[in-house]
Design a protein around this motif. Structure first.
Motif, PDB file in Angstrom:
ATOM      1  N   LYS A  26       0.836  -1.202   0.000  1.00  0.00           N
ATOM      2  CA  LYS A  26       0.000   0.000   0.000  1.00  0.00           C
ATOM      3  C   LYS A  26       0.874   1.256   0.000  1.00  0.00           C
ATOM      4  CE  LYS A  26      -3.588   2.046   2.958  1.00  0.00           C
ATOM      5  NZ  LYS A  26      -4.454   1.785   4.131  1.00  0.00           N
ATOM      6  N   GLU A  27       1.949   1.229   0.775  1.00  0.00           N
ATOM      7  CA  GLU A  27       2.841   2.391   0.868  1.00  0.00           C
ATOM      8  C   GLU A  27       3.491   2.703  -0.478  1.00  0.00           C
ATOM      9  OE1 GLU A  27       2.834  -0.174   3.128  1.00  0.00           O
ATOM     10  OE2 GLU A  27       1.767   1.005   4.638  1.00  0.00           O
ATOM     11  N   VAL A  28       3.894   1.671  -1.210  1.00  0.00           N
ATOM     12  CA  VAL A  28       4.516   1.869  -2.521  1.00  0.00           C
ATOM     13  C   VAL A  28       3.486   2.443  -3.496  1.00  0.00           C
ATOM     14  CG1 VAL A  28       5.593   0.718  -4.509  1.00  0.00           C
ATOM     15  CG2 VAL A  28       6.294   0.121  -2.181  1.00  0.00           C
ATOM     16  N   ARG A  29       2.275   1.910  -3.459  1.00  0.00           N
ATOM     17  CA  ARG A  29       1.214   2.424  -4.336  1.00  0.00           C
ATOM     18  C   ARG A  29       0.941   3.893  -4.042  1.00  0.00           C
ATOM     19  NH1 ARG A  29      -3.585  -1.114  -3.083  1.00  0.00           N
ATOM     20  NH2 ARG A  29      -2.342  -1.740  -1.318  1.00  0.00           N
ATOM     21  N   LEU A  30       0.815   4.231  -2.768  1.00  0.00           N
ATOM     22  CA  LEU A  30       0.540   5.619  -2.394  1.00  0.00           C
ATOM     23  C   LEU A  30       1.686   6.548  -2.792  1.00  0.00           C
ATOM     24  CD1 LEU A  30      -1.183   5.123   1.068  1.00  0.00           C
ATOM     25  CD2 LEU A  30      -2.233   6.020  -1.024  1.00  0.00           C
TER      26      LEU A  30
END
Length: 183
Positions: free
Chosen positions: A111-115
């Motif tokens: 999720k952090e990479v996507r954000l």
């Protein structure tokens, strides 16, 4: 850019070179194609780097051998690195294409990479909109000649502003949607 695509596609499962080329040509859109002379040397370099593994399948219906590619653990690490890389705004069209490639493979990263990727692209969109607004203000204040060209430039900037607004709205909504996801 193509390295990210190849690794992303291989995250979904092994593929032969022709399939990679076909999917890539469909992904990059009209008017832009990747040749065998570009793809196969890239696949060779990636194999030598240890990011992908090549398996030769014996004769197919046409009597030729088929090269099947699969991602390695080192390739998964490289994929993660590429997904985390900051997008470069120049050229803007290339950043947009890389962003679209990254979005396709969001299911394989945190999720952090996507954000971070979405925020990164949002900043590119905003900088582009600021540039368009500044140049538009210049054209309106300085009134350079010929008027016919100036007016058409203003129409083009209006078009770019509207595209940027739509992009920014969509990216912002996507950020909010992902932030609301449970971990």
């Amino acid at each position: 850019m193509y390295e990210l695509f190849v690794l992303g596609e291989l995250m979904t499962g092994e593929k032969h070179g022709y399939m990679l080329q076909d999917v890539l040509n469909n992904a990059v859109g009209l008017g832009r194609k990747i040749s065998s002379g570009t793809l196969y040397p890239l696949l060779s370099r990636m194999t030598e780097a240890g990011w992908i593994h090549l398996r030769i399948e014996e004769e197919t219906k046409g009597g030729r051998t088929r090269k099947i590619y699969a991602i390695t653990d080192a390739g998964r690490e490289r994929f993660e690195e590429l997904m985390k890389e900051t997008l470069e705004p120049n050229p803007e069209a290339e950043a947009a294409l890389i962003f679209r490639f990254k979005m396709v493979y969001f299911g394989y990263v945190t999720k952090e990479v996507r954000l971070a990727c979405l925020e990164d692209y949002l900043q590119i969109i905003r900088r582009s909109r600021e540039y368009v607004s500044r140049f538009e203000a210049y054209l309106q204040s300085q009134q350079p000649e010929p008027a016919k060209q100036r007016n058409q430039l203003l129409r083009m900037f209006d078009y770019r502003k509207r595209l940027g607004e739509a992009d920014e709205a969509w990216i912002t909504a996507e950020i909010e949607r992902i932030q609301a996801e449970e971990d």
